[in-house]
Design an enzyme around this catalytic site. Structure first.
Site, PDB file in Angstrom:
ATOM      1  N   HIS A   1      -3.392  -2.953  -4.811  1.00 33.62           N
ATOM      2  CA  HIS A   1      -4.159  -2.852  -6.059  1.00 33.62           C
ATOM      3  C   HIS A   1      -3.799  -4.247  -6.839  1.00 33.62           C
ATOM      4  CE1 HIS A   1      -0.086  -2.835  -7.819  1.00 33.62           C
ATOM      5  NE2 HIS A   1       0.424  -2.154  -7.364  1.00 33.62           N
TER       6      HIS A   1
ATOM      7  N   CYS B   1       4.263  -2.357  -3.125  1.00 30.54           N
ATOM      8  CA  CYS B   1       2.579  -2.608  -2.878  1.00 30.54           C
ATOM      9  C   CYS B   1       2.233  -4.034  -2.539  1.00 30.54           C
ATOM     10  CB  CYS B   1       1.690  -1.894  -4.021  1.00 30.54           C
ATOM     11  SG  CYS B   1       1.991  -0.383  -4.277  1.00 30.54           S
TER      12      CYS B   1
END
Length: 177
Positions: free
Chosen positions: A141, A153
């Site tokens: 992201h 992430c």
């Protein structure tokens, strides 16, 4: 989302079509993209909440996007709706899966007020058969800002993320060595 294969596969044999995390960023299609990873660094033994980015060959299984903020980056991208969540409660059968509100257990909102999840690339880390406590929601992201760590992430400059997403194929993997 596409059909699943086993996650955390062989990390050797990366191809130019793979996203390969290295010490200076992610290499993809002959380019290098600066990125941030989890506050816990790269980890071989991922656990829920440790902030680690798990080692492995993680297949890209889907792309989610905010239809009120952008057009789909690839034809197989799916819109994020107002009630979409990602379950992060290891005690739930829906652990590490997309769910919808109302949901009675712990879950992360996919549709956020900030732009962090306007575009989300899903990996097959601990999916589709999630082992409780092995970690959830390992996504690609946008970053909050350069150098600011994630919860596990891999995060990018928004323009780079959009460029990457537009060039994904059903064979793309995220390789974390």
């Amino acid at each position: 989302m596409r059909p699943a294969r086993a996650s955390g596969g062989n990390i050797s044999g990366a191809t130019t079509g793979d996203l390969v995390l290295g010490p200076t960023g992610v290499h993809f299609l002959g380019r290098r993209f600066p990125c941030t990873i989890g506050r816990g660094g790269v980890v071989a033994d991922k656990r829920e909440g440790d902030g680690g980015t798990p080692v492995g060959a993680h297949e890209i299984i889907g792309v989610l996007y905010r239809p009120d903020r952008m057009t789909p980056p690839v034809p197989w991208a799916r819109p994020i709706g107002p009630r979409d969540l990602w379950c992060d409660d290891p005690a739930q059968p829906e652990y590490n899966h997309r769910v919808r509100a109302p949901f009675g257990a712990s879950a992360e909102a996919l549709r956020r007020a900030d732009p962090l999840y306007d575009l989300v690339i899903l990996t097959d880390w601990n999916w589709p058969v999630a082992r409780p406590g092995r970690g959830s929601a390992i996504f690609l992201h946008r970053w909050r800002r350069p150098g600011y760590p994630t919860e596990g992430c891999v995060a990018f400059d928004p323009a780079h993320l959009r460029w990457i997403a537009a060039r994904l194929t059903p064979r793309t993997r995220l390789i974390v060595r």
